[in-house]
Write a protein that holds these residues in place. Sequence first.
Motif, short mmCIF file in Angstrom:
data_model
loop_
_atom_site.label_atom_id
_atom_site.label_comp_id
_atom_site.label_asym_id
_atom_site.label_seq_id
_atom_site.Cartn_x
_atom_site.Cartn_y
_atom_site.Cartn_z
N ASP A 69 0.83 -1.21 0.00
CA ASP A 69 0.00 0.00 0.00
C ASP A 69 0.87 1.25 0.00
OD1 ASP A 69 -2.42 -1.38 0.00
OD2 ASP A 69 -2.59 -1.34 2.20
N TYR A 70 1.89 1.26 0.84
CA TYR A 70 2.80 2.40 0.94
C TYR A 70 3.51 2.65 -0.39
CZ TYR A 70 7.03 5.02 1.99
OH TYR A 70 8.04 5.93 1.96
N LEU A 71 4.06 1.58 -0.98
CA LEU A 71 4.80 1.74 -2.23
C LEU A 71 3.89 2.19 -3.38
CD1 LEU A 71 7.23 -1.31 -2.05
CD2 LEU A 71 7.78 1.12 -1.70
N MET A 72 2.68 1.68 -3.40
CA MET A 72 1.73 2.11 -4.44
C MET A 72 1.39 3.58 -4.29
SD MET A 72 -0.62 -1.33 -4.65
CE MET A 72 -1.90 -0.59 -5.64
N LYS A 73 1.25 4.03 -3.04
CA LYS A 73 0.95 5.44 -2.79
C LYS A 73 2.13 6.33 -3.17
CE LYS A 73 -0.23 8.66 0.90
NZ LYS A 73 -0.40 8.82 2.32
N VAL A 74 3.33 5.95 -2.73
CA VAL A 74 4.52 6.76 -2.98
C VAL A 74 4.85 6.85 -4.47
CG1 VAL A 74 7.04 6.83 -2.64
CG2 VAL A 74 5.54 6.42 -0.71
N THR A 75 4.74 5.73 -5.17
CA THR A 75 5.11 5.70 -6.58
C THR A 75 3.95 6.07 -7.50
OG1 THR A 75 4.56 3.35 -6.81
CG2 THR A 75 6.84 3.91 -6.19
N GLN A 76 2.76 6.17 -6.93
CA GLN A 76 1.54 6.43 -7.70
C GLN A 76 1.38 5.38 -8.80
OE1 GLN A 76 1.66 10.54 -8.94
NE2 GLN A 76 1.56 11.27 -6.85
N ALA A 77 1.75 4.16 -8.47
CA ALA A 77 1.69 3.06 -9.43
C ALA A 77 0.25 2.69 -9.73
CB ALA A 77 2.44 1.85 -8.88
N ASP A 78 -0.04 2.54 -11.00
CA ASP A 78 -1.37 2.13 -11.44
C ASP A 78 -1.33 0.63 -11.71
OD1 ASP A 78 -3.99 2.14 -12.32
OD2 ASP A 78 -3.47 2.81 -14.34
N VAL A 79 -1.33 -0.15 -10.62
CA VAL A 79 -1.27 -1.60 -10.73
C VAL A 79 -2.34 -2.22 -9.84
CG1 VAL A 79 1.20 -1.68 -11.26
CG2 VAL A 79 0.45 -1.79 -8.89
N ASP A 80 -2.69 -3.44 -10.16
CA ASP A 80 -3.65 -4.19 -9.36
C ASP A 80 -2.93 -4.76 -8.14
OD1 ASP A 80 -6.40 -5.62 -9.28
OD2 ASP A 80 -4.91 -7.22 -8.99
N LYS A 81 -3.43 -4.47 -6.97
CA LYS A 81 -2.76 -4.90 -5.74
C LYS A 81 -2.67 -6.42 -5.66
CE LYS A 81 -2.40 -4.47 -0.80
NZ LYS A 81 -3.01 -4.05 0.43
N ASP A 82 -3.69 -7.14 -6.14
CA ASP A 82 -3.64 -8.60 -6.10
C ASP A 82 -2.51 -9.13 -6.97
OD1 ASP A 82 -5.78 -8.76 -4.33
OD2 ASP A 82 -7.26 -8.93 -5.94
N GLU A 83 -2.33 -8.54 -8.16
CA GLU A 83 -1.24 -8.96 -9.04
C GLU A 83 0.11 -8.65 -8.41
OE1 GLU A 83 -1.56 -7.45 -13.02
OE2 GLU A 83 -3.63 -8.14 -13.21
N LEU A 84 0.21 -7.49 -7.79
CA LEU A 84 1.46 -7.10 -7.13
C LEU A 84 1.76 -8.03 -5.96
CD1 LEU A 84 3.73 -5.04 -7.21
CD2 LEU A 84 2.35 -3.55 -5.76
N THR A 85 0.74 -8.39 -5.20
CA THR A 85 0.91 -9.32 -4.09
C THR A 85 1.36 -10.69 -4.59
OG1 THR A 85 -0.77 -8.17 -2.79
CG2 THR A 85 -0.25 -10.42 -2.13
N GLU A 86 0.76 -11.15 -5.68
CA GLU A 86 1.14 -12.43 -6.27
C GLU A 86 2.60 -12.40 -6.73
OE1 GLU A 86 -0.06 -14.81 -10.27
OE2 GLU A 86 -1.72 -14.03 -9.08
N PHE A 87 3.01 -11.30 -7.36
CA PHE A 87 4.39 -11.17 -7.81
C PHE A 87 5.35 -11.15 -6.61
CE2 PHE A 87 8.01 -8.39 -8.94
CZ PHE A 87 8.62 -9.24 -9.85
N ALA A 88 5.00 -10.37 -5.58
CA ALA A 88 5.85 -10.30 -4.38
C ALA A 88 5.98 -11.67 -3.74
CB ALA A 88 5.28 -9.29 -3.38
N ASP A 89 4.89 -12.43 -3.69
CA ASP A 89 4.94 -13.78 -3.13
C ASP A 89 5.86 -14.69 -3.95
OD1 ASP A 89 3.27 -13.10 -1.04
OD2 ASP A 89 1.46 -13.93 -2.00
N SER A 90 5.81 -14.55 -5.28
CA SER A 90 6.66 -15.40 -6.12
C SER A 90 8.13 -15.06 -5.92
CB SER A 90 6.26 -15.30 -7.60
OG SER A 90 6.63 -14.06 -8.15
N VAL A 91 8.44 -13.78 -5.74
CA VAL A 91 9.83 -13.38 -5.49
C VAL A 91 10.28 -13.84 -4.10
CG1 VAL A 91 11.38 -11.39 -5.19
CG2 VAL A 91 9.78 -11.45 -7.10
N ARG A 92 9.37 -13.78 -3.14
CA ARG A 92 9.72 -14.23 -1.79
C ARG A 92 10.04 -15.72 -1.77
NH1 ARG A 92 5.98 -12.01 2.34
NH2 ARG A 92 4.66 -12.44 0.60
N THR A 93 9.27 -16.53 -2.50
CA THR A 93 9.52 -17.96 -2.51
C THR A 93 10.67 -18.35 -3.43
OG1 THR A 93 7.83 -18.33 -4.20
CG2 THR A 93 7.14 -18.55 -1.90
N ASN A 94 10.93 -17.52 -4.45
CA ASN A 94 12.03 -17.80 -5.38
C ASN A 94 12.72 -16.48 -5.72
OD1 ASN A 94 13.80 -18.64 -7.32
ND2 ASN A 94 12.25 -19.34 -8.77
#
Length: 94
Positions: free
Chosen positions: A50-75
Amino acid sequence: MVGKGPNHKEMTQLINTMMGQNVLTEKQLGQILEGARRANERGGMSSVLDYLMKVTQADVDKDELTEFADSVRTNPQVGMDLLNGKRGIPKNKD
């Protein structure tokens, strides 16, 4: 100690190179990382996103971003491949 990643200068240069122009200074990156650290302490990864989306004003879907973050965390190699240009940014599933 976990692996040593890039320092602020290296990360700033990497981001600016990927963007094709200077979009970030070392000081700004430090402030963003400190804010992300505080957000994590308050509410975990969801608050960080939430913080990074606010700071960067990123126009992304939070669910997709969460899924990507999870994939990077596991690999973590996924994130390194992306940063090194060996892998492209994931496309929307639409």
